[in-house]
Design a protein around this motif. Sequence first.
Motif, PDB file in Angstrom:
ATOM      1  N   GLY A 176       0.826  -1.197   0.000  1.00  0.00           N
ATOM      2  CA  GLY A 176       0.000   0.000   0.000  1.00  0.00           C
ATOM      3  C   GLY A 176       0.859   1.245   0.000  1.00  0.00           C
ATOM      4  O   GLY A 176       2.048   1.225   0.348  1.00  0.00           O
ATOM      5  N   PHE A 177       0.246   2.378  -0.370  1.00  0.00           N
ATOM      6  CA  PHE A 177       1.008   3.620  -0.540  1.00  0.00           C
ATOM      7  C   PHE A 177       1.635   4.092   0.772  1.00  0.00           C
ATOM      8  O   PHE A 177       2.840   4.362   0.843  1.00  0.00           O
ATOM      9  CB  PHE A 177       0.092   4.710  -1.097  1.00  0.00           C
ATOM     10  N   ALA A 178       0.839   4.199   1.825  1.00  0.00           N
ATOM     11  CA  ALA A 178       1.347   4.730   3.091  1.00  0.00           C
ATOM     12  C   ALA A 178       2.424   3.823   3.688  1.00  0.00           C
ATOM     13  O   ALA A 178       3.461   4.298   4.166  1.00  0.00           O
ATOM     14  CB  ALA A 178       0.194   4.908   4.081  1.00  0.00           C
ATOM     15  N   ASP A 179       2.182   2.511   3.647  1.00  0.00           N
ATOM     16  CA  ASP A 179       3.151   1.580   4.209  1.00  0.00           C
ATOM     17  C   ASP A 179       4.446   1.578   3.401  1.00  0.00           C
ATOM     18  O   ASP A 179       5.552   1.530   3.968  1.00  0.00           O
ATOM     19  CB  ASP A 179       2.550   0.179   4.250  1.00  0.00           C
ATOM     20  N   THR A 180       4.336   1.652   2.079  1.00  0.00           N
ATOM     21  CA  THR A 180       5.529   1.712   1.237  1.00  0.00           C
ATOM     22  C   THR A 180       6.316   2.990   1.501  1.00  0.00           C
ATOM     23  O   THR A 180       7.550   2.968   1.587  1.00  0.00           O
ATOM     24  CB  THR A 180       5.140   1.638  -0.251  1.00  0.00           C
ATOM     25  N   LEU A 181       5.599   4.101   1.644  1.00  0.00           N
ATOM     26  CA  LEU A 181       6.268   5.368   1.942  1.00  0.00           C
ATOM     27  C   LEU A 181       7.020   5.286   3.267  1.00  0.00           C
ATOM     28  O   LEU A 181       8.139   5.793   3.389  1.00  0.00           O
ATOM     29  CB  LEU A 181       5.231   6.498   1.989  1.00  0.00           C
ATOM     30  N   TRP A 182       6.410   4.639   4.241  1.00  0.00           N
ATOM     31  CA  TRP A 182       7.040   4.478   5.556  1.00  0.00           C
ATOM     32  C   TRP A 182       8.298   3.607   5.454  1.00  0.00           C
ATOM     33  O   TRP A 182       9.327   3.912   6.056  1.00  0.00           O
ATOM     34  CB  TRP A 182       6.043   3.862   6.522  1.00  0.00           C
ATOM     35  N   HIS A 183       8.230   2.530   4.679  1.00  0.00           N
ATOM     36  CA  HIS A 183       9.382   1.651   4.504  1.00  0.00           C
ATOM     37  C   HIS A 183      10.510   2.333   3.728  1.00  0.00           C
ATOM     38  O   HIS A 183      11.688   2.020   3.943  1.00  0.00           O
ATOM     39  CB  HIS A 183       8.972   0.368   3.770  1.00  0.00           C
ATOM     40  N   LEU A 184      10.161   3.230   2.813  1.00  0.00           N
ATOM     41  CA  LEU A 184      11.176   3.880   1.979  1.00  0.00           C
ATOM     42  C   LEU A 184      11.790   5.120   2.620  1.00  0.00           C
ATOM     43  O   LEU A 184      12.737   5.690   2.060  1.00  0.00           O
ATOM     44  CB  LEU A 184      10.566   4.271   0.628  1.00  0.00           C
ATOM     45  N   THR A 185      11.289   5.526   3.785  1.00  0.00           N
ATOM     46  CA  THR A 185      11.768   6.772   4.383  1.00  0.00           C
ATOM     47  C   THR A 185      13.246   6.702   4.745  1.00  0.00           C
ATOM     48  O   THR A 185      14.036   7.582   4.368  1.00  0.00           O
ATOM     49  CB  THR A 185      10.925   7.120   5.623  1.00  0.00           C
ATOM     50  N   LEU A 186      13.655   5.693   5.485  1.00  0.00           N
ATOM     51  CA  LEU A 186      15.069   5.584   5.869  1.00  0.00           C
ATOM     52  C   LEU A 186      15.981   5.421   4.647  1.00  0.00           C
ATOM     53  O   LEU A 186      17.020   6.087   4.566  1.00  0.00           O
ATOM     54  CB  LEU A 186      15.268   4.437   6.852  1.00  0.00           C
ATOM     55  N   PRO A 187      15.658   4.547   3.681  1.00  0.00           N
ATOM     56  CA  PRO A 187      16.498   4.485   2.478  1.00  0.00           C
ATOM     57  C   PRO A 187      16.575   5.817   1.737  1.00  0.00           C
ATOM     58  O   PRO A 187      17.636   6.190   1.234  1.00  0.00           O
ATOM     59  CB  PRO A 187      15.814   3.416   1.618  1.00  0.00           C
ATOM     60  N   ALA A 188      15.452   6.544   1.672  1.00  0.00           N
ATOM     61  CA  ALA A 188      15.460   7.831   0.983  1.00  0.00           C
ATOM     62  C   ALA A 188      16.319   8.843   1.726  1.00  0.00           C
ATOM     63  O   ALA A 188      17.049   9.635   1.114  1.00  0.00           O
ATOM     64  CB  ALA A 188      14.027   8.357   0.838  1.00  0.00           C
ATOM     65  N   VAL A 189      16.271   8.822   3.051  1.00  0.00           N
ATOM     66  CA  VAL A 189      17.112   9.721   3.845  1.00  0.00           C
ATOM     67  C   VAL A 189      18.588   9.385   3.634  1.00  0.00           C
ATOM     68  O   VAL A 189      19.440  10.274   3.517  1.00  0.00           O
ATOM     69  CB  VAL A 189      16.738   9.633   5.337  1.00  0.00           C
ATOM     70  N   ALA A 190      18.912   8.083   3.567  1.00  0.00           N
ATOM     71  CA  ALA A 190      20.293   7.670   3.323  1.00  0.00           C
ATOM     72  C   ALA A 190      20.780   8.174   1.967  1.00  0.00           C
ATOM     73  O   ALA A 190      21.926   8.640   1.844  1.00  0.00           O
ATOM     74  CB  ALA A 190      20.409   6.148   3.393  1.00  0.00           C
ATOM     75  N   LEU A 191      19.930   8.111   0.953  1.00  0.00           N
ATOM     76  CA  LEU A 191      20.298   8.626  -0.366  1.00  0.00           C
ATOM     77  C   LEU A 191      20.398  10.150  -0.372  1.00  0.00           C
ATOM     78  O   LEU A 191      21.259  10.728  -1.050  1.00  0.00           O
ATOM     79  CB  LEU A 191      19.270   8.186  -1.409  1.00  0.00           C
ATOM     80  N   ALA A 192      19.526  10.803   0.388  1.00  0.00           N
ATOM     81  CA  ALA A 192      19.460  12.264   0.367  1.00  0.00           C
ATOM     82  C   ALA A 192      20.581  12.919   1.156  1.00  0.00           C
ATOM     83  O   ALA A 192      20.853  14.111   0.956  1.00  0.00           O
ATOM     84  CB  ALA A 192      18.111  12.730   0.921  1.00  0.00           C
ATOM     85  N   ALA A 193      21.250  12.182   2.035  1.00  0.00           N
ATOM     86  CA  ALA A 193      22.256  12.796   2.910  1.00  0.00           C
ATOM     87  C   ALA A 193      23.343  13.504   2.110  1.00  0.00           C
ATOM     88  O   ALA A 193      23.647  14.680   2.346  1.00  0.00           O
ATOM     89  CB  ALA A 193      22.864  11.729   3.824  1.00  0.00           C
ATOM     90  N   GLY A 194      23.947  12.795   1.163  1.00  0.00           N
ATOM     91  CA  GLY A 194      24.977  13.422   0.347  1.00  0.00           C
ATOM     92  C   GLY A 194      24.416  14.446  -0.615  1.00  0.00           C
ATOM     93  O   GLY A 194      25.060  15.456  -0.914  1.00  0.00           O
ATOM     94  N   ALA A 195      23.195  14.210  -1.116  1.00  0.00           N
ATOM     95  CA  ALA A 195      22.578  15.141  -2.063  1.00  0.00           C
ATOM     96  C   ALA A 195      22.289  16.481  -1.419  1.00  0.00           C
ATOM     97  O   ALA A 195      22.379  17.528  -2.069  1.00  0.00           O
ATOM     98  CB  ALA A 195      21.290  14.527  -2.611  1.00  0.00           C
TER      99      ALA A 195
END
Length: 320
Positions: A176-195
Amino acid sequence: MARWGWASFLLRRLTGTFVVVVLLSVGVFGLLYLAPGSIQQTLLGTRPATPETIAAIQARYHLNDPVAVQYLRWLGGAVSGDLGVSIRTGMPVSGMLGGRLSLTLALTGYGTLLAALVGIPLGIVGALRQGRTADRLVVTAGVVGLSAPPFAAGLLLLVVFTGDLGWFPGYGAGEGFADTLWHLTLPAVALAAGAVGLLIRFTRAALVRELDQDYVVFARARGLGAPLVLWYAMRNSLVPILTATGLIVTGMLVGTVLVEVTFALPGLGSLLVDSVTFKDVPVVQALALLLTLLIAAVNLLVDLGYSAVDPRVRLGGRTS
């Protein structure tokens, strides 16, 4: 004249992108020939190499044809959506990629959005407070962000926010959208750190340069409010910010490989790692070609973005 300038600009960009993609497709096709051992053994994998099996592999992949003919046949199949069959699973490669592409694109988009929401405002703060404590803190944060590899940031986030605090899930993509967004938050933050660090540097440098221009001094002398002056300066700073954004998106498309493995996400990155491990050459070729197309598309969009924010770029660098 403006229409012809725009059409000429677009045609040049599309032609350049097409040439780059064709050249890179030659390199991607060459992966099969660069692999250690014979082509037949590479395609056979761990299966026994009997004469009958080798003959079947040669017939299946047309290995007795000239290399140029093989390349054109492979490219024609790729254009029509036929990327071959996986050695490891026996499934069509296009189906394997299609099931994972959406997750990788969602993760890349999420990471880019987070980086923009944090990096651009911090860059503006640094430019407006140039030489002050806030500026030094922003610059320091940018340096720290640029020094953090995505996989290392991901491991740290897993330890703190999953292991110690238990706020976020540590693996999987959710449902589902909300659950997927929740699961992707930490990976997205890890990618965004250097960006974030890259966006801070580009935004701050571009805005500092614009704030020193004569039109800004004149606008302030005429009594224009600070928000309006900042708006005009930011509009003229968009070209380098777009450049940074393009670099970030392409970097994230590559950086997802280790981040997806770290968080056990079923995206293109984890598929690439598995395929390289098992020497699944057709899948590796298809992934390399797909990433090439995605990066070329991002670069083309950035070029078109230049023309949208700066009319001089639209007409090939000439002012009208």
